[in-house]
Design an enzyme around this catalytic site. Structure first.
Site, mmCIF file in Angstrom:
data_model
loop_
_atom_site.group_PDB
_atom_site.id
_atom_site.type_symbol
_atom_site.label_atom_id
_atom_site.label_comp_id
_atom_site.label_asym_id
_atom_site.label_seq_id
_atom_site.Cartn_x
_atom_site.Cartn_y
_atom_site.Cartn_z
ATOM 1 N N GLY A 3 -10.056 23.228 58.043
ATOM 2 C CA GLY A 3 -9.703 21.905 57.560
ATOM 3 C C GLY A 3 -8.225 21.754 57.270
ATOM 4 N N HIS A 40 -12.486 18.874 59.400
ATOM 5 C CA HIS A 40 -12.207 17.753 58.507
ATOM 6 C C HIS A 40 -10.741 17.707 58.092
ATOM 7 C CE1 HIS A 40 -11.999 20.438 54.967
ATOM 8 N NE2 HIS A 40 -12.991 21.098 55.551
ATOM 9 N N ASP A 41 -10.224 16.495 58.015
ATOM 10 C CA ASP A 41 -8.868 16.216 57.517
ATOM 11 C C ASP A 41 -7.770 16.772 58.414
ATOM 12 O OD1 ASP A 41 -9.662 14.976 54.844
ATOM 13 O OD2 ASP A 41 -10.599 16.946 54.682
#
Length: 284
Positions: free
Chosen positions: A145, A127-128
């Protein structure tokens, strides 16, 4: 029926949810699942057993191999289903068993992969994360992340990137590296705990960097990271200022110095014991 769906080739075993937007010339092979917020642009090929979910956009000409998942919920215990996104750039190739998760509300809210990337089998993009253009991620690479990877970087097989790490443009991360801190643009790191061993000279040569610029880079790198790193009589901040004064104005040197001086959650990868040297590291 949506005009894009009429112009697409969709295997009858695949499920395309109402609301999904499918471009022209898209080929969706058997056993794929496309969520209602997904946008698939022209010419994408999902070979088989691909799952695309969430507010995800797949750019034109992307090829996804079997058992990849894109835009699924992040592996973050703080995530509560907030609306976040995932974007894959044009002509990127995603090989078997790759997982790419959408962003989080506590992060940027976006996981983004640039154009013309190659993500090889079994890699994980968390994520991200942000990947630039032309990035190559080799088999079994995993990243936490919020990782940022610059254009044309190469991450070799089974490397592990700590969350919030920055990998500079055209840097090379060696195979089975554990990267806990930032890697400068054009830097080359090796080792179980990654250590800076030189610059990615092979990439620079292959991409048209002229000999005079190579010499300036070499001299600037030696000034920043002397061979005898045991001598700490000159602090790194002073060496940084001296390199800026002598070599400032050279675009690639400035890029390295700007990267070093930018805010960082992880700091910089340390130099290999005994000095960085000038290893002629190869790569893809």
């Amino acid at each position: 029926m949506d005009a894009g769906l009429r112009a697409a080739e969709i295997h009858p075993s695949s499920i395309v949810a109402d609301g999904a937007r499918i471009g022209r010339g898209v080929r969706i092979g058997p056993w794929c699942s496309i969520g209602p917020e997904v946008v698939i642009e022209d010419g994408v090929h999902l070979i088989a057993s691909v799952i695309v979910d969430g507010a995800t956009r797949i750019g034109p000409g992307v090829v996804c191999y079997p058992f990849t998942t894109i835009g699924m919920a992040p592996q973050d215990l703080k995530y509560r289903g907030e609306p976040t996104r995932c974007v894959v750039g044009a002509r990127t190739v995603i090989r078997e068993n790759v997982t790419i998760h959408r962003g989080t509300a506590t992060g940027s809210g976006l996981t983004q992969i640039g154009d013309d990337c190659l993500i090889m089998a079994n890699a994980h993009v968390a994520h991200d994360c942000t990947l630039g253009n032309g990035v190559i991620i080799v088999n079994n690479v995993v990243m936490g992340g919020h990782v940022s990877i610059g254009d044309h970087a190469r991450i070799m097989g089974a490397a592990a990137l700590h969350q919030f790490v920055r990998i500079g443009r055209a840097a090379l991360v060696g195979g089975v590296c554990g990267v806990e801190a930032d890697v400068i643009p054009y830097g080359s790191v090796l080792g179980n705990r990654a250590r800076l061993v030189g610059l990615h000279w092979i990439w620079l040569k292959r991409n048209g960097v002229q000999s005079d610029e190579m010499h300036r880079l070499r001299r600037a790198f030696r000034a920043l990271y002397p061979r005898n790193m045991d001598d700490e009589s000159t602090a790194f901040s002073l060496r940084l200022a001296a390199v800026r004064a002598e070599y400032g104005g050279d675009a690639k040197v400035d890029e390295i110095l700007d990267f070093i001086e930018a805010p960082s959650r992880r700091g910089l990868v340390r130099v290999a014991g005994g000095g960085a040297g000038l290893v002629e590291t190869d790569g893809v």
